[in-house]
Design an enzyme around this catalytic site. Structure first.
Site, mmCIF file in Angstrom:
data_model
loop_
_atom_site.group_PDB
_atom_site.id
_atom_site.type_symbol
_atom_site.label_atom_id
_atom_site.label_comp_id
_atom_site.label_asym_id
_atom_site.label_seq_id
_atom_site.Cartn_x
_atom_site.Cartn_y
_atom_site.Cartn_z
ATOM 1 N N THR A 75 39.617 39.652 36.308
ATOM 2 C CA THR A 75 40.537 40.103 37.358
ATOM 3 C C THR A 75 41.909 39.465 37.177
ATOM 4 O O THR A 75 42.761 39.582 38.058
ATOM 5 C CB THR A 75 40.026 39.696 38.761
ATOM 6 N N ALA A 76 42.106 38.756 36.052
ATOM 7 C CA ALA A 76 43.340 37.974 35.891
ATOM 8 C C ALA A 76 44.424 38.806 35.213
ATOM 9 O O ALA A 76 45.276 39.399 35.899
ATOM 10 C CB ALA A 76 43.032 36.691 35.134
ATOM 11 N N ARG A 77 44.387 38.883 33.908
ATOM 12 C CA ARG A 77 45.332 39.699 33.153
ATOM 13 C C ARG A 77 44.644 40.225 31.896
ATOM 14 O O ARG A 77 43.848 39.515 31.272
ATOM 15 C CB ARG A 77 46.570 38.883 32.740
ATOM 16 N N HIS A 93 43.538 47.769 38.314
ATOM 17 C CA HIS A 93 44.358 46.622 38.756
ATOM 18 C C HIS A 93 44.590 46.672 40.273
ATOM 19 O O HIS A 93 45.731 46.783 40.737
ATOM 20 C CB HIS A 93 45.697 46.573 37.991
ATOM 21 N N ILE A 94 43.483 46.544 41.002
ATOM 22 C CA ILE A 94 43.596 46.610 42.475
ATOM 23 C C ILE A 94 43.070 45.331 43.132
ATOM 24 O O ILE A 94 42.678 45.352 44.300
ATOM 25 C CB ILE A 94 42.855 47.843 43.048
ATOM 26 N N GLY A 95 43.087 44.215 42.371
ATOM 27 C CA GLY A 95 42.560 42.959 42.907
ATOM 28 C C GLY A 95 43.142 42.602 44.267
ATOM 29 O O GLY A 95 42.432 42.146 45.165
ATOM 30 N N SER A 96 44.438 42.790 44.431
ATOM 31 C CA SER A 96 45.077 42.367 45.686
ATOM 32 C C SER A 96 45.360 43.547 46.612
ATOM 33 O O SER A 96 46.069 43.386 47.616
ATOM 34 C CB SER A 96 46.378 41.624 45.368
ATOM 35 N N ASP A 124 39.286 44.637 35.888
ATOM 36 C CA ASP A 124 40.313 45.189 36.781
ATOM 37 C C ASP A 124 41.675 45.217 36.088
ATOM 38 O O ASP A 124 42.640 45.737 36.633
ATOM 39 C CB ASP A 124 40.388 44.333 38.059
ATOM 40 N N GLU A 184 48.665 48.723 30.718
ATOM 41 C CA GLU A 184 48.658 49.162 32.123
ATOM 42 C C GLU A 184 49.987 49.839 32.454
ATOM 43 O O GLU A 184 51.033 49.323 32.041
ATOM 44 C CB GLU A 184 48.473 47.964 33.058
HETATM 45 C C1 DGY Z 1 49.367 39.503 41.041
HETATM 46 O O1 DGY Z 1 49.800 39.164 42.133
HETATM 47 O O2 DGY Z 1 49.609 38.879 40.013
HETATM 48 C C2 DGY Z 1 48.539 40.738 40.998
HETATM 49 O O3 DGY Z 1 48.028 40.968 39.736
HETATM 50 C C3 DGY Z 1 49.318 41.946 41.467
HETATM 51 O O4 DGY Z 1 50.535 42.009 40.858
#
Ligand code: DGY
Length: 321
Positions: free
Chosen positions: A238-240, A287-290, A264, A269
Site C-alpha cells: 500500500t506504500a508505493r 491507489h485508494i489507500g487514503s 494498491d 500510475e
Molecule cells: C499519500 O498520501 O502518499 C497517498 O499515497 C495519496 O497520495
C-alpha cells in the site's frame, strides 16, 4: 483585488476542503480535475503564492528550477512526497509540507483488505460469481490461506505500519518487523525486530510494505529478496509501486513462490501493469489507500493548517524542507 494569498489547488479536493480554502485564500481550483504537466505547473506558478498539490503533480528538479519566485510554499495533500524533489525545492527556498498521521487508519484498512483478499482469493471469487460461471461447489473449491496464527512481517514500522499491526491484532498473527530503528518496547506490540529486510523476509508468511519511496527503497522487493520469503508467502503493498520490481513479482506469482499479492500501488500510475492483470492470484486496487470521505477532509485540513501556519508567520507542523 483580494489581499489574501493566492492558492492553487491542483486537483479536485473534498467539498469541505475547497470551502475552507475559498474562505481563507484567493483560490484557483481545478473543477475538471485534470492532471497538470510540469510545463503547465511552471506556467501557473507565476500567478500563485502557494500550491496545494497531490502526488499526481511532479515537482522534479527541472520543474523546481523553473518555478516562479512567487511560489513560497508547496503544501502537499499526501504523506508521500516522492513526487517532489525536496533538495531542489529547498535550494529554491520553497517550503514543502505533507499530511502525515491523518491517513494511517484508512491506509491500514486497505492493507487489511488486500491481505485478506489475497489470502482468501477474493478477486477470483468475485469474478466467478459476477461472470455467471459459478456452476459448482466442493470442499476443494477456492481454498485459500488462513491468516490466523501466521507470521506477519512489516517493512517500515512508521505510522501506517503500526496502525496496520494494531488493526490486525485480532488475527492472532505472529508479528515481525524491520524498521531503520528498533521501536521502544512499549510500541513493539511483542513484535520481533529484524535489523535488515533480508533477515525479516524468511519469517514472513505475509509481508506488508510501509516504507517511503526513495532511491534506497527503489525495487526493494526484487527477485533476490522475494526468493528469501517462505514458499507460498503473500505480498501486500500500500506504500508505493517503486518498492516492488514488478517483473520479479510476476515471476514469483507465476512460479508459486508467492501464493498471492495484494496491491494498491504500481510502478505505472494510473494504469497499473497489464501483465499483473493476467494473473488470478493478484488482487488490485487503484491507489485508494487514503480514499475515504473522512480522510480526504482530514488531509485537506492538514494541508490548509500548514498553509495557515506559514502565512501567519509560524512554522508549519509538517514542514519537510
Ligand atoms: C499519500 O498520501 O502518499 C497517498 O499515497 C495519496 O497520495
Amino acid at each position: 483585488m483580494s489581499d489574501k494569498p493566492v492558492l492553487w489547488i491542483t486537483r479536485k479536493l473534498s467539498p469541505a476542503t475547497e470551502a475552507r480554502a475559498a474562505r481563507d485564500y484567493d483560490v484557483r481550483l481545478n473543477p475538471e480535475d485534470r492532471v497538470y504537466s510540469g510545463d503547465e505547473i511552471v506556467a501557473m506558478s507565476s500567478e500563485v503564492d502557494a500550491i496545494l498539490p497531490c502526488h499526481s503533480e511532479i515537482f522534479s528538479a527541472d520543474v523546481a528550477s523553473r518555478l516562479s519566485d512567487r511560489v513560497k510554499i508547496i503544501a502537499n495533500h499526501s504523506v508521500g512526497v516522492d513526487h517532489c524533489d525536496l533538495a531542489a525545492l529547498k535550494a529554491r527556498g520553497i517550503v514543502v509540507t505533507n499530511t502525515p498521521d491523518v491517513l494511517s487508519q484508512a491506509t491500514a484498512e486497505i492493507a487489511t483488505l488486500l491481505m485478506l483478499a489475497a489470502a482468501r482469493r477474493a478477486g477470483e471469487g468475485d469474478r466467478l460469481v459476477r461472470s455467471g460461471q459459478w456452476t459448482s461447489w466442493s470442499p476443494s473449491f477456492m481454498v485459500g490461506t488462513q491468516l490466523t496464527g501466521k507470521r506477519l512481517g512489516i517493512v517500515g514500522m512508521g505510522r501506517v505500519g503500526l496502525a496496520f499491526a494494531h488493526m490486525v491484532k485480532g488475527f492472532d498473527m505472529e508479528l515481525h518487523y524491520y524498521n531503520r530503528r528498533r521501536l521502544p518496547p512499549e510500541k513493539e506490540m511483542n513484535g520481533v525486530y529484524h535489523e535488515t529486510v533480508e533477515q525479516l523476509l524468511g519469517h514472513c508468511d505475509v509481508v506488508s510494505l510501509h516504507c517511503p519511496a526513495s532511491p534506497a527503497t527503489l525495487n526493494l522487493m526484487n527477485s533476490a529478496r522475494l526468493s528469501l520469503l517462505p514458499d507460498g508467502a503473500i505480498l501486500v503493498n500500500t506504500a508505493r509501486g517503486s518498492l516492488v520490481n514488478e517483473a520479479a513479482l510476476i515471476d514469483a506469482l507465476k512460479s508459486g513462490k508467492l501464493a498471492a499479492a495484494g496491491l494498491d500501488v504500481f510502478q505505472r500510475e494510473p494504469g497499473g501493469n497489464p501483465e499483473l492483470s493476467k494473473l488470478d492470484n493478484v488482487f488490485m486496487l487503484p491507489h485508494i489507500g487514503s480514499a475515504t470521505r473522512e480522510t480526504r477532509d482530514a488531509m485537506g485540513f492538514r494541508a490548509l493548517d500548514n498553509l495557515d501556519a506559514f502565512f501567519s508567520g509560524h512554522e508549519p507542523s509538517d514542514r519537510l524542507v
